[in-house]
Design a protein around this motif. Structure first.
Motif, PDB file in Angstrom:
ATOM      1  N   SER A 196       3.367   0.122   1.805  1.00 50.51           N
ATOM      2  CA  SER A 196       3.467   1.114   2.867  1.00 50.51           C
ATOM      3  C   SER A 196       2.258   1.006   3.798  1.00 50.51           C
ATOM      4  O   SER A 196       1.211   0.470   3.427  1.00 50.51           O
ATOM      5  CB  SER A 196       3.527   2.528   2.271  1.00 50.51           C
ATOM      6  OG  SER A 196       2.309   2.850   1.627  1.00 50.51           O
ATOM      7  N   PHE A 197       2.407   1.528   5.010  1.00 56.48           N
ATOM      8  CA  PHE A 197       1.308   1.511   5.970  1.00 56.48           C
ATOM      9  C   PHE A 197       0.112   2.301   5.431  1.00 56.48           C
ATOM     10  O   PHE A 197      -1.041   1.887   5.582  1.00 56.48           O
ATOM     11  CB  PHE A 197       1.757   2.105   7.303  1.00 56.48           C
ATOM     12  CG  PHE A 197       0.644   2.255   8.301  1.00 56.48           C
ATOM     13  CD1 PHE A 197       0.211   1.166   9.042  1.00 56.48           C
ATOM     14  CD2 PHE A 197       0.011   3.486   8.477  1.00 56.48           C
ATOM     15  CE1 PHE A 197      -0.837   1.295   9.943  1.00 56.48           C
ATOM     16  CE2 PHE A 197      -1.028   3.625   9.382  1.00 56.48           C
ATOM     17  CZ  PHE A 197      -1.454   2.531  10.118  1.00 56.48           C
ATOM     18  N   TYR A 198       0.405   3.429   4.787  1.00 58.08           N
ATOM     19  CA  TYR A 198      -0.666   4.264   4.239  1.00 58.08           C
ATOM     20  C   TYR A 198      -1.488   3.490   3.216  1.00 58.08           C
ATOM     21  O   TYR A 198      -2.728   3.482   3.253  1.00 58.08           O
ATOM     22  CB  TYR A 198      -0.056   5.526   3.633  1.00 58.08           C
ATOM     23  CG  TYR A 198      -0.793   6.084   2.442  1.00 58.08           C
ATOM     24  CD1 TYR A 198      -2.062   6.627   2.583  1.00 58.08           C
ATOM     25  CD2 TYR A 198      -0.210   6.057   1.173  1.00 58.08           C
ATOM     26  CE1 TYR A 198      -2.741   7.137   1.483  1.00 58.08           C
ATOM     27  CE2 TYR A 198      -0.879   6.574   0.084  1.00 58.08           C
ATOM     28  CZ  TYR A 198      -2.146   7.108   0.239  1.00 58.08           C
ATOM     29  OH  TYR A 198      -2.803   7.604  -0.842  1.00 58.08           O
ATOM     30  N   PHE A 225      -3.541   0.577   4.992  1.00 59.21           N
ATOM     31  CA  PHE A 225      -4.741   0.965   5.734  1.00 59.21           C
ATOM     32  C   PHE A 225      -5.789   1.556   4.812  1.00 59.21           C
ATOM     33  O   PHE A 225      -6.996   1.423   5.075  1.00 59.21           O
ATOM     34  CB  PHE A 225      -4.419   1.957   6.857  1.00 59.21           C
ATOM     35  CG  PHE A 225      -5.511   2.017   7.887  1.00 59.21           C
ATOM     36  CD1 PHE A 225      -5.578   1.073   8.895  1.00 59.21           C
ATOM     37  CD2 PHE A 225      -6.485   2.997   7.829  1.00 59.21           C
ATOM     38  CE1 PHE A 225      -6.606   1.100   9.824  1.00 59.21           C
ATOM     39  CE2 PHE A 225      -7.514   3.039   8.757  1.00 59.21           C
ATOM     40  CZ  PHE A 225      -7.566   2.088   9.760  1.00 59.21           C
TER      41      PHE A 225
END
Length: 462
Positions: free
Chosen positions: A236-238, A241
Protein backbone atom coordinates in the motif's frame (compact mmCIF):
# COMPACT_ATOMS: atom_id res chain seq x y z
CA UNK A 1 35.48 24.65 -12.44
CA UNK A 2 34.73 28.33 -13.00
CA UNK A 3 32.95 30.23 -10.27
CA UNK A 4 31.02 33.44 -10.14
CA UNK A 5 31.04 35.01 -6.68
CA UNK A 6 30.32 38.35 -5.21
CA UNK A 7 33.02 39.86 -3.06
CA UNK A 8 32.42 39.31 0.64
CA UNK A 9 32.88 42.53 2.56
CA UNK A 10 32.72 43.32 6.24
CA UNK A 11 30.63 46.35 7.08
CA UNK A 12 32.82 48.90 8.86
CA UNK A 13 29.83 50.59 10.44
CA UNK A 14 28.34 47.43 11.86
CA UNK A 15 30.40 44.26 12.39
CA UNK A 16 27.20 42.22 12.72
CA UNK A 17 25.90 43.21 9.27
CA UNK A 18 25.17 40.08 7.20
CA UNK A 19 27.52 39.43 4.34
CA UNK A 20 26.30 38.07 1.04
CA UNK A 21 27.65 35.43 -1.27
CA UNK A 22 26.33 33.90 -4.45
CA UNK A 23 27.78 30.99 -6.42
CA UNK A 24 27.04 28.99 -9.53
CA UNK A 25 28.66 25.81 -8.37
CA UNK A 26 29.17 23.80 -5.22
CA UNK A 27 32.85 23.00 -5.46
CA UNK A 28 34.21 25.15 -2.62
CA UNK A 29 32.88 27.64 -0.17
CA UNK A 30 34.07 31.23 -0.50
CA UNK A 31 36.27 32.88 2.08
CA UNK A 32 34.90 35.02 4.85
CA UNK A 33 36.70 37.19 7.37
CA UNK A 34 35.52 35.66 10.63
CA UNK A 35 37.43 38.28 12.65
CA UNK A 36 35.03 41.00 11.50
CA UNK A 37 31.88 39.34 12.77
CA UNK A 38 30.81 38.23 16.22
CA UNK A 39 28.89 35.01 16.80
CA UNK A 40 27.76 33.82 20.21
CA UNK A 41 31.26 32.51 21.03
CA UNK A 42 33.02 35.72 19.95
CA UNK A 43 36.81 35.68 19.94
CA UNK A 44 37.40 32.94 22.49
CA UNK A 45 41.14 32.35 22.04
CA UNK A 46 42.02 33.92 25.40
CA UNK A 47 39.23 32.28 27.42
CA UNK A 48 39.46 29.24 29.68
CA UNK A 49 36.78 27.36 27.73
CA UNK A 50 37.35 27.62 23.98
CA UNK A 51 34.65 26.41 21.62
CA UNK A 52 36.09 27.09 18.16
CA UNK A 53 38.63 24.27 18.25
CA UNK A 54 37.36 21.47 15.99
CA UNK A 55 39.30 20.52 12.88
CA UNK A 56 37.32 19.45 9.82
CA UNK A 57 38.28 15.81 10.46
CA UNK A 58 36.91 15.90 14.00
CA UNK A 59 33.82 17.71 12.76
CA UNK A 60 33.29 15.05 10.09
CA UNK A 61 33.56 12.24 12.62
CA UNK A 62 31.14 14.01 14.98
CA UNK A 63 28.71 14.33 12.06
CA UNK A 64 29.11 10.62 11.29
CA UNK A 65 28.51 9.68 14.94
CA UNK A 66 25.43 11.95 15.12
CA UNK A 67 23.91 10.82 11.82
CA UNK A 68 24.81 7.13 11.42
CA UNK A 69 23.41 5.00 14.23
CA UNK A 70 21.60 1.67 14.49
CA UNK A 71 18.84 3.10 12.29
CA UNK A 72 20.98 1.98 9.35
CA UNK A 73 19.91 -1.58 10.20
CA UNK A 74 16.27 -0.73 9.50
CA UNK A 75 17.05 0.00 5.84
CA UNK A 76 16.96 -3.65 4.65
CA UNK A 77 13.29 -3.73 5.70
CA UNK A 78 12.75 -0.67 3.48
CA UNK A 79 13.96 -2.69 0.50
CA UNK A 80 11.61 -5.50 1.56
CA UNK A 81 8.71 -3.05 1.31
CA UNK A 82 9.58 -1.10 -1.84
CA UNK A 83 11.85 -3.57 -3.64
CA UNK A 84 15.62 -3.87 -4.14
CA UNK A 85 16.05 -1.53 -7.12
CA UNK A 86 13.65 1.25 -6.02
CA UNK A 87 15.09 1.08 -2.50
CA UNK A 88 18.69 1.51 -3.65
CA UNK A 89 17.66 4.38 -5.96
CA UNK A 90 15.92 6.09 -3.03
CA UNK A 91 18.89 5.62 -0.67
CA UNK A 92 21.41 7.01 -3.16
CA UNK A 93 19.11 9.71 -4.54
CA UNK A 94 18.08 11.10 -1.15
CA UNK A 95 21.74 10.91 -0.07
CA UNK A 96 22.85 13.03 -3.03
CA UNK A 97 20.14 15.58 -2.28
CA UNK A 98 21.15 15.59 1.40
CA UNK A 99 24.72 16.36 0.33
CA UNK A 100 23.58 19.37 -1.66
CA UNK A 101 21.27 20.61 1.08
CA UNK A 102 24.06 20.22 3.63
CA UNK A 103 26.30 22.32 1.39
CA UNK A 104 23.58 24.97 1.20
CA UNK A 105 23.64 25.20 5.00
CA UNK A 106 27.35 25.95 4.78
CA UNK A 107 26.73 28.73 2.27
CA UNK A 108 24.02 30.25 4.46
CA UNK A 109 26.27 30.19 7.50
CA UNK A 110 29.09 31.97 5.63
CA UNK A 111 26.61 34.55 4.40
CA UNK A 112 25.48 35.03 8.02
CA UNK A 113 28.46 34.22 10.28
CA UNK A 114 26.51 34.96 13.47
CA UNK A 115 24.35 31.85 12.91
CA UNK A 116 25.15 29.11 15.44
CA UNK A 117 21.91 27.09 15.41
CA UNK A 118 18.57 26.78 13.66
CA UNK A 119 17.00 29.48 15.85
CA UNK A 120 19.57 32.02 14.64
CA UNK A 121 18.77 31.08 11.05
CA UNK A 122 15.03 31.34 11.72
CA UNK A 123 15.49 34.83 13.14
CA UNK A 124 17.20 35.96 9.94
CA UNK A 125 14.40 34.51 7.83
CA UNK A 126 11.30 35.51 9.80
CA UNK A 127 12.35 37.56 12.83
CA UNK A 128 11.38 36.57 16.40
CA UNK A 129 8.68 34.20 15.14
CA UNK A 130 11.24 32.27 13.08
CA UNK A 131 13.68 32.19 15.98
CA UNK A 132 11.19 30.55 18.34
CA UNK A 133 9.70 28.28 15.66
CA UNK A 134 12.97 26.74 14.47
CA UNK A 135 14.54 26.85 17.94
CA UNK A 136 11.64 24.94 19.47
CA UNK A 137 11.59 22.51 16.56
CA UNK A 138 15.31 21.81 16.93
CA UNK A 139 15.12 21.16 20.67
CA UNK A 140 11.97 19.01 20.44
CA UNK A 141 13.44 16.86 17.67
CA UNK A 142 16.78 16.47 19.51
CA UNK A 143 15.08 15.42 22.76
CA UNK A 144 12.93 12.86 20.92
CA UNK A 145 16.07 11.43 19.32
CA UNK A 146 17.61 11.14 22.80
CA UNK A 147 14.48 9.29 23.90
CA UNK A 148 14.84 6.84 21.02
CA UNK A 149 18.41 6.10 22.16
CA UNK A 150 17.13 5.37 25.69
CA UNK A 151 14.81 2.74 24.19
CA UNK A 152 17.50 1.33 21.90
CA UNK A 153 19.84 1.02 24.86
CA UNK A 154 17.14 -0.87 26.77
CA UNK A 155 16.64 -3.28 23.85
CA UNK A 156 20.39 -3.88 23.62
CA UNK A 157 20.78 -4.54 27.35
CA UNK A 158 17.71 -6.79 27.44
CA UNK A 159 19.26 -8.86 24.66
CA UNK A 160 22.69 -8.99 26.31
CA UNK A 161 21.31 -9.94 29.74
CA UNK A 162 18.41 -12.16 28.61
CA UNK A 163 15.98 -9.62 30.10
CA UNK A 164 17.58 -9.74 33.53
CA UNK A 165 15.53 -6.76 34.65
CA UNK A 166 12.74 -4.47 33.48
CA UNK A 167 13.19 -2.53 30.24
CA UNK A 168 12.36 0.68 32.09
CA UNK A 169 15.43 0.17 34.29
CA UNK A 170 17.73 -0.36 31.31
CA UNK A 171 16.40 2.72 29.52
CA UNK A 172 17.01 4.71 32.72
CA UNK A 173 20.56 3.35 32.96
CA UNK A 174 21.15 4.36 29.34
CA UNK A 175 19.89 7.85 30.09
CA UNK A 176 22.11 8.21 33.17
CA UNK A 177 25.27 7.06 31.38
CA UNK A 178 24.44 9.34 28.45
CA UNK A 179 24.00 12.27 30.84
CA UNK A 180 27.52 11.90 32.19
CA UNK A 181 28.98 11.58 28.68
CA UNK A 182 27.16 14.78 27.66
CA UNK A 183 28.90 16.92 30.30
CA UNK A 184 31.99 18.08 28.33
CA UNK A 185 31.30 21.69 27.38
CA UNK A 186 32.77 21.62 23.86
CA UNK A 187 32.15 19.45 20.81
CA UNK A 188 35.90 19.06 20.42
CA UNK A 189 35.92 16.97 23.60
CA UNK A 190 32.88 15.01 22.41
CA UNK A 191 34.70 14.29 19.14
CA UNK A 192 36.99 11.77 20.86
CA UNK A 193 33.93 9.72 21.79
CA UNK A 194 32.76 10.05 18.19
CA UNK A 195 35.79 8.15 16.87
CA UNK A 196 34.81 5.22 19.11
CA UNK A 197 31.19 5.51 17.96
CA UNK A 198 32.15 5.52 14.28
CA UNK A 199 34.25 2.39 14.73
CA UNK A 200 31.41 0.81 16.69
CA UNK A 201 28.73 1.30 14.04
CA UNK A 202 31.02 0.21 11.20
CA UNK A 203 31.89 -2.99 13.06
CA UNK A 204 28.26 -3.66 13.97
CA UNK A 205 27.09 -3.25 10.38
CA UNK A 206 29.91 -5.46 9.12
CA UNK A 207 29.05 -8.22 11.62
CA UNK A 208 25.37 -8.02 10.63
CA UNK A 209 26.19 -8.28 6.92
CA UNK A 210 28.53 -11.24 7.47
CA UNK A 211 26.23 -12.87 10.03
CA UNK A 212 23.14 -12.78 7.83
CA UNK A 213 25.27 -14.04 4.94
CA UNK A 214 26.84 -17.06 6.63
CA UNK A 215 23.88 -18.25 8.68
CA UNK A 216 21.83 -20.71 6.65
CA UNK A 217 18.47 -19.71 8.12
CA UNK A 218 17.44 -16.19 9.14
CA UNK A 219 15.79 -15.83 12.51
CA UNK A 220 12.03 -16.29 12.14
CA UNK A 221 12.29 -18.31 8.92
CA UNK A 222 11.37 -22.01 8.58
CA UNK A 223 14.12 -24.61 8.23
CA UNK A 224 15.80 -24.54 4.82
CA UNK A 225 13.72 -21.61 3.55
CA UNK A 226 13.48 -20.76 -0.11
CA UNK A 227 14.62 -17.13 0.07
CA UNK A 228 13.48 -15.11 -2.92
CA UNK A 229 14.59 -11.52 -3.28
CA UNK A 230 12.01 -9.65 -5.33
CA UNK A 231 12.74 -6.48 -7.29
CA UNK A 232 9.30 -5.09 -6.52
CA UNK A 233 6.78 -5.78 -3.79
CA UNK A 234 3.07 -5.17 -3.90
CA UNK A 235 2.26 -2.86 -0.99
CA UNK A 236 0.00 0.00 0.00
CA UNK A 237 1.03 3.63 -0.43
CA UNK A 238 0.89 4.12 3.34
CA UNK A 239 3.32 1.24 3.99
CA UNK A 240 5.60 2.31 1.16
CA UNK A 241 5.94 5.90 2.34
CA UNK A 242 6.33 4.80 5.95
CA UNK A 243 9.33 2.81 4.74
CA UNK A 244 10.69 5.80 2.81
CA UNK A 245 10.58 7.90 5.99
CA UNK A 246 13.17 5.49 7.44
CA UNK A 247 15.57 6.61 4.71
CA UNK A 248 14.72 10.27 5.28
CA UNK A 249 15.30 9.86 9.01
CA UNK A 250 18.67 8.20 8.31
CA UNK A 251 19.87 11.47 6.75
CA UNK A 252 18.37 13.69 9.48
CA UNK A 253 21.62 15.03 10.95
CA UNK A 254 21.34 18.46 9.34
CA UNK A 255 19.52 20.03 12.29
CA UNK A 256 22.85 20.22 14.18
CA UNK A 257 25.14 21.26 11.31
CA UNK A 258 25.05 24.98 12.20
CA UNK A 259 26.12 24.06 15.74
CA UNK A 260 29.02 22.02 14.38
CA UNK A 261 30.18 24.79 12.05
CA UNK A 262 30.12 27.30 14.91
CA UNK A 263 32.69 25.22 16.83
CA UNK A 264 35.13 24.66 13.96
CA UNK A 265 38.54 26.33 13.82
CA UNK A 266 37.91 27.23 10.21
CA UNK A 267 34.26 27.03 9.09
CA UNK A 268 35.37 27.34 5.45
CA UNK A 269 36.59 23.72 5.74
CA UNK A 270 33.08 22.53 6.57
CA UNK A 271 32.52 21.06 3.05
CA UNK A 272 35.33 18.56 3.69
CA UNK A 273 33.55 17.36 6.83
CA UNK A 274 30.25 17.21 4.94
CA UNK A 275 31.73 15.14 2.10
CA UNK A 276 33.33 12.78 4.63
CA UNK A 277 29.94 12.25 6.26
CA UNK A 278 28.01 11.80 3.03
CA UNK A 279 30.56 9.43 1.48
CA UNK A 280 30.33 7.31 4.64
CA UNK A 281 26.55 7.26 5.08
CA UNK A 282 25.56 6.76 1.42
CA UNK A 283 28.08 3.90 1.10
CA UNK A 284 27.11 2.22 4.38
CA UNK A 285 23.37 2.64 3.83
CA UNK A 286 23.51 1.24 0.30
CA UNK A 287 25.73 -1.75 1.07
CA UNK A 288 23.97 -2.65 4.33
CA UNK A 289 20.51 -2.33 2.83
CA UNK A 290 21.26 -4.29 -0.35
CA UNK A 291 23.44 -7.08 1.08
CA UNK A 292 21.41 -7.82 4.20
CA UNK A 293 18.19 -7.85 2.17
CA UNK A 294 19.84 -10.19 -0.36
CA UNK A 295 20.75 -12.61 2.43
CA UNK A 296 17.46 -12.50 4.36
CA UNK A 297 14.92 -11.83 1.60
CA UNK A 298 11.28 -11.98 2.62
CA UNK A 299 12.36 -12.85 6.19
CA UNK A 300 14.05 -9.49 6.74
CA UNK A 301 13.37 -8.05 10.19
CA UNK A 302 13.87 -4.53 11.54
CA UNK A 303 16.42 -3.90 12.90
CA UNK A 304 18.38 -6.47 10.92
CA UNK A 305 20.21 -7.59 14.04
CA UNK A 306 17.02 -9.49 14.87
CA UNK A 307 17.51 -11.61 11.73
CA UNK A 308 20.57 -13.29 13.25
CA UNK A 309 21.01 -15.99 15.88
CA UNK A 310 20.91 -14.98 19.53
CA UNK A 311 24.70 -15.30 19.88
CA UNK A 312 25.41 -12.93 17.00
CA UNK A 313 22.70 -10.60 18.23
CA UNK A 314 24.45 -10.36 21.60
CA UNK A 315 27.84 -9.79 19.97
CA UNK A 316 26.46 -7.08 17.69
CA UNK A 317 24.52 -5.25 20.38
CA UNK A 318 27.55 -5.38 22.66
CA UNK A 319 29.77 -3.78 20.03
CA UNK A 320 27.01 -1.27 19.15
CA UNK A 321 26.70 0.13 22.69
CA UNK A 322 29.17 3.01 22.04
CA UNK A 323 27.11 4.05 19.01
CA UNK A 324 23.84 3.82 20.95
CA UNK A 325 25.28 6.07 23.64
CA UNK A 326 27.39 8.57 21.69
CA UNK A 327 24.85 9.30 18.93
CA UNK A 328 22.36 10.22 21.64
CA UNK A 329 25.00 12.14 23.59
CA UNK A 330 25.75 14.45 20.65
CA UNK A 331 22.06 15.26 20.22
CA UNK A 332 21.64 15.86 23.94
CA UNK A 333 24.73 18.07 23.96
CA UNK A 334 23.44 20.20 21.08
CA UNK A 335 20.02 20.59 22.76
CA UNK A 336 21.57 21.68 26.06
CA UNK A 337 24.09 23.94 24.29
CA UNK A 338 21.28 25.76 22.45
CA UNK A 339 19.59 26.78 25.72
CA UNK A 340 22.91 27.39 27.50
CA UNK A 341 24.15 29.86 24.88
CA UNK A 342 20.78 31.62 24.91
CA UNK A 343 21.05 32.15 28.67
CA UNK A 344 24.71 33.21 28.81
CA UNK A 345 25.21 34.95 25.45
CA UNK A 346 27.80 37.69 26.13
CA UNK A 347 28.38 36.52 29.71
CA UNK A 348 31.65 35.35 31.27
CA UNK A 349 29.84 32.18 32.42
CA UNK A 350 29.92 30.99 28.81
CA UNK A 351 33.73 30.93 28.62
CA UNK A 352 34.96 30.63 32.19
CA UNK A 353 34.84 27.90 34.85
CA UNK A 354 32.23 29.45 37.14
CA UNK A 355 29.89 27.77 39.60
CA UNK A 356 26.89 29.36 37.91
CA UNK A 357 28.07 28.33 34.45
CA UNK A 358 28.83 24.72 35.34
CA UNK A 359 25.76 24.39 37.53
CA UNK A 360 23.50 25.59 34.74
CA UNK A 361 25.22 23.37 32.18
CA UNK A 362 24.90 20.26 34.35
CA UNK A 363 21.26 21.10 35.07
CA UNK A 364 20.42 21.53 31.38
CA UNK A 365 22.09 18.25 30.43
CA UNK A 366 20.20 16.47 33.21
CA UNK A 367 16.92 18.09 32.18
CA UNK A 368 17.38 17.04 28.54
CA UNK A 369 17.91 13.38 29.46
CA UNK A 370 15.19 13.29 32.12
CA UNK A 371 12.62 14.61 29.64
CA UNK A 372 13.91 12.25 26.93
CA UNK A 373 13.59 9.23 29.23
CA UNK A 374 10.14 10.20 30.48
CA UNK A 375 8.60 10.77 27.04
CA UNK A 376 10.11 7.54 25.74
CA UNK A 377 8.42 5.59 28.54
CA UNK A 378 5.16 7.51 28.97
CA UNK A 379 4.02 7.72 25.33
CA UNK A 380 2.45 4.36 24.29
CA UNK A 381 3.23 4.94 20.60
CA UNK A 382 6.63 6.62 21.01
CA UNK A 383 8.14 5.26 17.79
CA UNK A 384 5.12 6.37 15.77
CA UNK A 385 5.21 9.78 17.42
CA UNK A 386 8.94 9.99 16.69
CA UNK A 387 8.06 9.38 13.04
CA UNK A 388 5.56 12.23 13.20
CA UNK A 389 8.16 14.58 14.73
CA UNK A 390 10.68 13.50 12.09
CA UNK A 391 8.17 14.24 9.35
CA UNK A 392 7.54 17.69 10.80
CA UNK A 393 11.15 18.71 11.34
CA UNK A 394 13.54 16.40 9.45
CA UNK A 395 11.64 17.12 6.24
CA UNK A 396 12.51 20.79 6.67
CA UNK A 397 15.87 20.75 8.46
CA UNK A 398 17.35 18.21 6.03
CA UNK A 399 15.56 19.19 2.83
CA UNK A 400 12.98 21.98 2.52
CA UNK A 401 14.62 24.80 4.50
CA UNK A 402 17.92 24.38 2.70
CA UNK A 403 16.29 25.31 -0.59
CA UNK A 404 14.58 28.25 1.09
CA UNK A 405 17.90 29.44 2.54
CA UNK A 406 19.41 29.64 -0.94
CA UNK A 407 16.35 31.37 -2.40
CA UNK A 408 16.39 33.87 0.50
CA UNK A 409 20.05 34.77 0.07
CA UNK A 410 19.74 35.07 -3.71
CA UNK A 411 16.44 36.94 -3.83
CA UNK A 412 16.49 39.31 -6.78
CA UNK A 413 19.25 37.32 -8.48
CA UNK A 414 17.27 34.24 -9.52
CA UNK A 415 17.48 35.08 -13.23
CA UNK A 416 21.28 35.08 -12.98
CA UNK A 417 21.23 31.53 -11.65
CA UNK A 418 18.28 29.82 -13.39
CA UNK A 419 19.46 26.24 -12.90
CA UNK A 420 20.22 26.65 -9.20
CA UNK A 421 16.94 28.51 -8.78
CA UNK A 422 14.98 25.60 -10.23
CA UNK A 423 16.98 23.08 -8.17
CA UNK A 424 16.32 24.91 -4.92
CA UNK A 425 12.65 25.40 -5.72
CA UNK A 426 12.43 21.63 -6.23
CA UNK A 427 14.29 21.00 -2.96
CA UNK A 428 11.89 23.32 -1.13
CA UNK A 429 8.95 21.52 -2.76
CA UNK A 430 10.42 18.14 -1.81
CA UNK A 431 10.53 19.22 1.83
CA UNK A 432 6.87 20.24 1.76
CA UNK A 433 5.93 16.96 0.06
CA UNK A 434 7.76 14.90 2.68
CA UNK A 435 6.11 17.00 5.40
CA UNK A 436 2.59 16.34 4.14
CA UNK A 437 2.95 12.67 3.22
CA UNK A 438 5.08 11.88 6.26
CA UNK A 439 2.50 13.32 8.63
CA UNK A 440 -0.23 11.32 6.88
CA UNK A 441 1.75 8.08 7.17
CA UNK A 442 2.69 8.73 10.81
CA UNK A 443 -0.83 9.63 11.93
CA UNK A 444 -2.23 6.54 10.20
CA UNK A 445 0.46 4.42 11.86
CA UNK A 446 -0.58 5.77 15.26
CA UNK A 447 -4.24 4.95 14.52
CA UNK A 448 -3.34 1.44 13.36
CA UNK A 449 -1.24 0.86 16.48
CA UNK A 450 -4.21 1.60 18.71
CA UNK A 451 -6.67 -0.35 16.54
CA UNK A 452 -4.50 -3.48 16.49
CA UNK A 453 -3.51 -3.28 20.15
CA UNK A 454 0.17 -2.73 19.34
CA UNK A 455 0.33 0.48 21.40
CA UNK A 456 2.32 -0.06 24.56
CA UNK A 457 1.58 1.03 28.09
CA UNK A 458 3.48 3.68 30.09
CA UNK A 459 6.58 2.36 31.85
CA UNK A 460 6.01 -1.13 30.48
CA UNK A 461 8.65 -3.81 31.07
CA UNK A 462 7.74 -5.64 27.86
Amino acid sequence: MAKETEEITAQDCDPLEDTKVSTKDVEALPEVNEDKVLDVYGNDEEHSIRYKTMSWVKCGVVMIAETIALGVLSLPSVLLTVGMVPGIILIIGLGVIATYTGYNLGLFRLNHPTVCNMADAGEILWGPFGKYLLGAGQVIFLVFICGSHCLTGAIAMNTLTDSATCKVVWSLVTGIVSFFLTLPRTLDRISYLSFVSAASILTSVLITIIGTGVESTPNGAPSNPDIIVKSFQSTSFYNAFSAVTDIIFAYAGHLAFFNFMAEMKNPREYPKALYLLQAADVTIYTLAGALIYKFTGQYTLSPSISSMSIILRKVTYGIAIPTILVAGVINGHVAAKFIFTRIFRGSRHLHEHTVIGWGTWIGLCALAWIIAWIISEVIPVFNDLLGLVASLFASQFTYGLSGYFWLFDNYGKWRRHPILTVINLLVFGLGLTILGLGMYASVKSIIVSYQTGQAGTPFSCS
